[in-house]
Design an enzyme around this catalytic site. Sequence first.
Site, mmCIF file in Angstrom:
data_model
loop_
_atom_site.group_PDB
_atom_site.id
_atom_site.type_symbol
_atom_site.label_atom_id
_atom_site.label_comp_id
_atom_site.label_asym_id
_atom_site.label_seq_id
_atom_site.Cartn_x
_atom_site.Cartn_y
_atom_site.Cartn_z
ATOM 1 N N GLN A 163 -2.341 -12.201 8.098
ATOM 2 C CA GLN A 163 -2.537 -11.992 6.650
ATOM 3 C C GLN A 163 -1.856 -13.118 5.863
ATOM 4 O O GLN A 163 -2.419 -13.656 4.907
ATOM 5 C CB GLN A 163 -1.969 -10.625 6.254
ATOM 6 C CG GLN A 163 -2.019 -10.332 4.777
ATOM 7 C CD GLN A 163 -1.710 -8.869 4.462
ATOM 8 O OE1 GLN A 163 -2.583 -8.027 4.513
ATOM 9 N NE2 GLN A 163 -0.475 -8.568 4.124
ATOM 10 N N MET A 219 0.850 -1.193 0.000
ATOM 11 C CA MET A 219 0.000 0.000 0.000
ATOM 12 C C MET A 219 0.889 1.247 0.000
ATOM 13 O O MET A 219 0.452 2.342 0.334
ATOM 14 C CB MET A 219 -0.938 -0.012 1.205
ATOM 15 C CG MET A 219 -1.895 -1.209 1.164
ATOM 16 S SD MET A 219 -3.446 -0.945 2.014
ATOM 17 C CE MET A 219 -2.886 -0.625 3.668
ATOM 18 N N VAL A 267 11.068 -6.916 9.770
ATOM 19 C CA VAL A 267 12.245 -6.033 9.815
ATOM 20 C C VAL A 267 12.008 -4.998 10.913
ATOM 21 O O VAL A 267 10.905 -4.466 11.046
ATOM 22 C CB VAL A 267 12.476 -5.342 8.447
ATOM 23 C CG1 VAL A 267 13.674 -4.402 8.505
ATOM 24 C CG2 VAL A 267 12.681 -6.399 7.360
ATOM 25 N N GLY A 305 11.169 -2.635 5.508
ATOM 26 C CA GLY A 305 10.444 -3.915 5.519
ATOM 27 C C GLY A 305 10.012 -4.267 4.093
ATOM 28 O O GLY A 305 10.217 -5.390 3.624
ATOM 29 N N HIS A 306 9.431 -3.281 3.394
ATOM 30 C CA HIS A 306 9.038 -3.521 1.995
ATOM 31 C C HIS A 306 10.289 -3.801 1.152
ATOM 32 O O HIS A 306 10.283 -4.664 0.267
ATOM 33 C CB HIS A 306 8.333 -2.291 1.417
ATOM 34 C CG HIS A 306 7.048 -1.940 2.090
ATOM 35 N ND1 HIS A 306 6.889 -0.806 2.835
ATOM 36 C CD2 HIS A 306 5.853 -2.582 2.118
ATOM 37 C CE1 HIS A 306 5.648 -0.742 3.294
ATOM 38 N NE2 HIS A 306 5.004 -1.812 2.884
ATOM 39 N N HIS A 364 9.032 1.256 3.262
ATOM 40 C CA HIS A 364 10.118 1.317 4.239
ATOM 41 C C HIS A 364 11.015 0.093 4.045
ATOM 42 O O HIS A 364 10.817 -0.693 3.099
ATOM 43 C CB HIS A 364 9.573 1.418 5.669
ATOM 44 C CG HIS A 364 8.526 0.373 5.983
ATOM 45 N ND1 HIS A 364 8.811 -0.974 5.991
ATOM 46 C CD2 HIS A 364 7.208 0.474 6.284
ATOM 47 C CE1 HIS A 364 7.716 -1.647 6.294
ATOM 48 N NE2 HIS A 364 6.719 -0.790 6.462
ATOM 49 N N SER A 422 6.732 -0.179 10.211
ATOM 50 C CA SER A 422 5.349 -0.077 9.740
ATOM 51 C C SER A 422 5.158 1.316 9.156
ATOM 52 O O SER A 422 5.721 2.290 9.675
ATOM 53 C CB SER A 422 4.386 -0.275 10.916
ATOM 54 O OG SER A 422 3.108 0.216 10.579
HETATM 55 O O1 PAF Z 1 -0.080 -5.793 3.577
HETATM 56 C C1 PAF Z 1 -0.519 -4.864 2.861
HETATM 57 O O2 PAF Z 1 0.135 -3.850 2.640
HETATM 58 C C2 PAF Z 1 -1.909 -5.001 2.261
HETATM 59 O O3 PAF Z 1 -2.788 -5.654 3.129
HETATM 60 C C3 PAF Z 1 -1.906 -5.681 0.885
HETATM 61 C C4 PAF Z 1 -1.443 -7.118 0.984
HETATM 62 C C5 PAF Z 1 -0.999 -4.917 -0.064
HETATM 63 C C6 PAF Z 1 -3.320 -5.692 0.301
HETATM 64 O O4 PAF Z 1 -3.804 -4.409 0.121
#
Ligand code: PAF
Length: 312
Positions: free
Chosen positions: A168, A45, A191, A51-52, A49, A200
């Site tokens: 999730q 979304m 992370v 983590g991504h 950061h 986050s």
């Molecule tokens: O984890 C997230 O950022 C969201 O829940 C996702 C998996 C991109 C779905 O919108």
Amino acid sequence: MIIVREVAQLRQAIAERRQFGADGAKAEQGSAAIRPHTVGFVPTMGYLHEGHASLMQKAREMADTVVLSIFVNPIQFGPNEDLDSYPRDEARDLEVARREGVDIVFLPTVAEMYPQPTRTKIRVSALTDRLCGASRPGHFDGVTTVVAKLFNMVGPDLAFFGMKDAQQVAVLQQMVTDLNMNVTIVPCPIVREADGLALSSRNVYLSAEQREQALVLSQSLRKVREVSEDDVQNTFTIRQLYQMVETTITSSPLADIDYIEILTFPSLEPLLPEQRLSDVEEDIIVALAVKFGNTRLIDNIRIQKGEVLLHV
Ligand code: PAF
């Protein structure tokens, strides 16, 4: 790096990569040198950061083509949640994506993702009625629906998700298995900042004082790790483990506990309070959701038959 905003452009860009590879050379049919071209997908979304970044790095390591999506998905936010104020910074996100060697970034609008009122929802039962699902009704229906749509658009071989959102991961794994989706979910470690706070996008909402006190989350999980690593103390019961975590978190006057849960993973079944840690045969997850002001933070640790897989 290719940036696309429409589904048709996304499909075209991925089809070209699958057909011609990264260097644009057409794959020769039947050539022994040609192995299947793998597409790795990192759905996000945005407000990226480290983590991504770690998900993109893992995807870069494992796949030939890395696709990143950035979409703040309205249908996974409740009416009183932070959809409008959710942090966004497209220019910075694109810099991060470029730095991490992403090949294709998909940046759809809400109208592109939901051109008509959605009448089809994907709903995973049971796993979604607990933890964050209990305090955020409908949240996981929004997540599974958008992720299923994104999977249909991207057609990935591998999809990368952070274990900070452990529920999730469990829910999406269940969806993929139940619906025979041809994609492998790759869970990636949490992370953390140097002081332990799990990364986050919502951490930017915290005041300095809340940020300081939020460290009780990782501190409590560090204690769980110590207890679970200690053979003697493995006589700890689930109740004692719970109390230890609760005591640490309530030492912060600003912490407002949403839940502390100790469950099996990935089946997310409750454990009996008097059960000893050492007697549980499945993996265990200690999962937390705690509010500091209006900011709700989540964190967790997974214990695998006495061995802790994730780093606190
Ligand atoms: O984890 C997230 O950022 C969201 O829940 C996702 C998996 C991109 C779905 O919108």
